[in-house]
Design an enzyme around this catalytic site. Structure first.
Site, PDB file in Angstrom:
ATOM      1  NE  ARG A 226      -4.246  -1.428   0.136  1.00 15.21           N
ATOM      2  CZ  ARG A 226      -4.354  -2.485  -0.665  1.00 15.21           C
ATOM      3  NH1 ARG A 226      -3.388  -2.784  -1.514  1.00 15.21           N
ATOM      4  NH2 ARG A 226      -5.435  -3.249  -0.625  1.00 15.21           N
ATOM      5  CG  HIS A 274      -2.923  -1.265  -6.821  1.00 17.00           C
ATOM      6  ND1 HIS A 274      -3.328  -0.525  -5.747  1.00 17.00           N
ATOM      7  CD2 HIS A 274      -2.981  -2.557  -6.418  1.00 17.00           C
ATOM      8  CE1 HIS A 274      -3.625  -1.333  -4.741  1.00 17.00           C
ATOM      9  NE2 HIS A 274      -3.413  -2.577  -5.130  1.00 17.00           N
TER      10      HIS A 274
HETATM   11  P1  NDP Z   1      -1.396 -10.271   5.781  1.00 20.19           P
HETATM   12  O1  NDP Z   1      -2.438  -9.409   6.376  1.00 20.19           O
HETATM   13  O2  NDP Z   1      -1.654 -11.718   5.597  1.00 20.19           O
HETATM   14  O3  NDP Z   1      -0.049 -10.150   6.622  1.00 20.19           O
HETATM   15  C1  NDP Z   1       0.494  -8.946   7.039  1.00 20.19           C
HETATM   16  C2  NDP Z   1       1.936  -9.169   7.494  1.00 20.19           C
HETATM   17  O4  NDP Z   1       2.476  -7.913   7.928  1.00 20.19           O
HETATM   18  C3  NDP Z   1       2.042 -10.133   8.667  1.00 20.19           C
HETATM   19  O5  NDP Z   1       3.184 -10.923   8.521  1.00 20.19           O
HETATM   20  C4  NDP Z   1       2.193  -9.209   9.869  1.00 20.19           C
HETATM   21  O6  NDP Z   1       2.911  -9.754  10.931  1.00 20.19           O
HETATM   22  C5  NDP Z   1       2.989  -8.068   9.255  1.00 20.19           C
HETATM   23  N1  NDP Z   1       2.757  -6.837  10.015  1.00 20.19           N
HETATM   24  C6  NDP Z   1       1.596  -6.172  10.178  1.00 20.19           C
HETATM   25  N2  NDP Z   1       1.774  -5.093  10.966  1.00 20.19           N
HETATM   26  C7  NDP Z   1       3.094  -5.088  11.296  1.00 20.19           C
HETATM   27  C8  NDP Z   1       3.887  -4.233  12.102  1.00 20.19           C
HETATM   28  N3  NDP Z   1       3.378  -3.174  12.711  1.00 20.19           N
HETATM   29  N4  NDP Z   1       5.202  -4.538  12.238  1.00 20.19           N
HETATM   30  C9  NDP Z   1       5.737  -5.633  11.623  1.00 20.19           C
HETATM   31  N5  NDP Z   1       5.021  -6.475  10.843  1.00 20.19           N
HETATM   32  C10 NDP Z   1       3.717  -6.196  10.690  1.00 20.19           C
HETATM   33  O7  NDP Z   1      -0.992  -9.585   4.391  1.00 20.19           O
HETATM   34  P2  NDP Z   1      -0.658 -10.248   2.950  1.00 20.19           P
HETATM   35  O8  NDP Z   1       0.730 -10.778   2.961  1.00 20.19           O
HETATM   36  O9  NDP Z   1      -1.731 -11.155   2.510  1.00 20.19           O
HETATM   37  O10 NDP Z   1      -0.744  -8.955   2.031  1.00 20.19           O
HETATM   38  C11 NDP Z   1       0.036  -7.805   2.300  1.00 20.19           C
HETATM   39  C12 NDP Z   1      -0.589  -6.608   1.631  1.00 20.19           C
HETATM   40  O11 NDP Z   1      -0.438  -6.678   0.207  1.00 20.19           O
HETATM   41  C13 NDP Z   1      -2.101  -6.467   1.794  1.00 20.19           C
HETATM   42  O12 NDP Z   1      -2.422  -5.915   3.063  1.00 20.19           O
HETATM   43  C14 NDP Z   1      -2.452  -5.523   0.667  1.00 20.19           C
HETATM   44  O13 NDP Z   1      -2.415  -4.189   1.141  1.00 20.19           O
HETATM   45  C15 NDP Z   1      -1.332  -5.732  -0.345  1.00 20.19           C
HETATM   46  N6  NDP Z   1      -1.801  -6.225  -1.641  1.00 20.19           N
HETATM   47  C16 NDP Z   1      -1.351  -5.597  -2.777  1.00 20.19           C
HETATM   48  C17 NDP Z   1      -1.720  -6.047  -4.020  1.00 20.19           C
HETATM   49  C18 NDP Z   1      -1.182  -5.434  -5.264  1.00 20.19           C
HETATM   50  O14 NDP Z   1      -1.634  -5.784  -6.354  1.00 20.19           O
HETATM   51  N7  NDP Z   1      -0.217  -4.541  -5.190  1.00 20.19           N
HETATM   52  C19 NDP Z   1      -2.642  -7.191  -4.175  1.00 20.19           C
HETATM   53  C20 NDP Z   1      -3.035  -7.788  -2.925  1.00 20.19           C
HETATM   54  C21 NDP Z   1      -2.630  -7.308  -1.713  1.00 20.19           C
HETATM   55  P3  NDP Z   1       2.370 -11.046  11.731  1.00 20.19           P
HETATM   56  O15 NDP Z   1       2.418 -12.170  10.733  1.00 20.19           O
HETATM   57  O16 NDP Z   1       3.365 -11.219  12.811  1.00 20.19           O
HETATM   58  O17 NDP Z   1       0.977 -10.723  12.151  1.00 20.19           O
END
Ligand code: NDP
Length: 311
Positions: A226, A274
């Protein structure tokens, strides 16, 4: 009364999603486009991507909101969201598409493609000896459904791969670091930083001036999650003063990126609109149908979103 699933998305085609879901849901769930709902009281399920303001108020009997994508930031930030469970898509095909794009972006910088593109524009044979993957350190920030697949794909290519998340986990070939304190060191050792963090109150502008300053001089930055996770002005500065050697950016604070935005023309920067990964009806439909059945039968949901964490 037949339950209704209402569909609402600007970019996603209703027909393709209806055709993928209908055989799995059978006759007892009607699938209707938001503009053509026959009985709003019968709507128990909503499959949505950024529905318009006031959308949810039309359906007083909603029991499940299914986010038509992985990122839920725009949904959970809404003040009109009904107090029902929210699920997201967690689709292996979507993960593969994202992992492929992440690998492409990492290779673009690891193999110095921006240097060769610039040289080609000058018709210049500008040889640079390639470095082996294991000499290049890649840090993947965010190890969720998509981030973990991206990190393991990068590791599979032999890069010295590190990941960052809030909680520890085992990922093949990936050294995992956790918590805020670990971030500056990790940024300081990486040649390539890949942002896969969801947008939440804790991650908004997490990649700021201090974070870019903590990165190695000459490092490359990739953002596939994002735009708002990055302080874009700080990124522009880090590219302009050549602290960063380049960037591959798929997401932006304001999309579409304005024609006069400096990121369009900075050297070494690739802009894509995107599309690193998208939801695919055929492969995502079974988990949507599974959650609809779970609500009907009072069973547990999969891929439920935590409103408190914001992802
Ligand atoms: P998830 O929601 O499954 O996982 C998020 C990850 O980020 C987890 O590992 C989490 O840690 C970590 N995280 C969250 N907050 C923090 C923090 N404050 N400090 C450190 N680590 C943190 O996300 P996805 O992997 O499924 O997807 C990631 C993002 O990709 C989505 O949220 C979306 O915005 C984006 N996206 C973009 C697309 C594109 O076309 N460009 C398409 C689809 C998605 P923990 O595992 O420890 O909870």
């Amino acid at each position: 009364m037949t339950d209704t699933l209402v569909f609402c998305s600007g970019p996603d085609p209703f027909d393709a999603w209806r055709d993928a879901l209908a055989p799995l849901l059978g006759d007892d769930v009607r699938i209707e486009d938001a503009d053509a709902v026959t009985d709003p009281d019968a709507v128990r399920f909503a499959l949505v991507w950024m529905p318009p303001e006031g959308f949810f108020a039309r359906f007083p009997n909603l029991e499940l909101v299914i986010n038509l994508g992985a990122g839920v930031d725009r949904l959970v930030a809404r003040s009109d969201l009904p107090n029902v469970p929210i699920t997201r898509l967690s689709d292996p095909e979507m993960g593969k598409m994202m992992a492929g794009f992440a690998l492409f972006a990492v290779l673009r910088h690891a193999r110095e493609i921006p240097h060769f593109e610039a040289a080609q524009a000058r018709k210049e044979w500008a040889y640079r000896h390639p470095r082996a993957a294991n000499e290049i350190t890649v840090a993947v920030l965010g190890l969720g459904e998509l981030g973990a697949m991206a990190a393991t794909e990068v590791a599979r290519q032999g890069f010295d791969t590190h990941g960052w998340a809030t909680r520890p986990r085992e990922l093949p070939g990936v050294t995992v670091h956790c918590g805020d304190d670990a971030l500056p060191d990790l940024l300081g050792r990486a040649d390539i930083v890949v942002c896969m963090l969801p947008l939440t109150p804790a991650t908004a502008e997490r990649l700021d001036t201090a974070a870019f300053a903590a990165m190695k001089r000459g490092a490359a930055f990739i953002n596939l999650s994002r735009g708002e996770v990055v302080d874009e002005a700080a990124l522009v500065d880090a590219l302009r003063n050549e602290h960063l050697s380049g960037a591959t950016l798929d997401v932006f604070t304001h999309e579409p990126l304005a024609p006069d935005h400096p990121l369009w023309t900075l050297p070494g920067v690739l802009i894509t609109p995107h599309l690193a990964s998208v939801a695919l009806p055929k492969s995502a439909a079974p988990q949507i149908a599974r959650n609809i059945r779970a609500v009907q039968r009072g069973e547990d949901l999969v891929n439920e979103v935590s409103r408190m964490r914001g992802y």
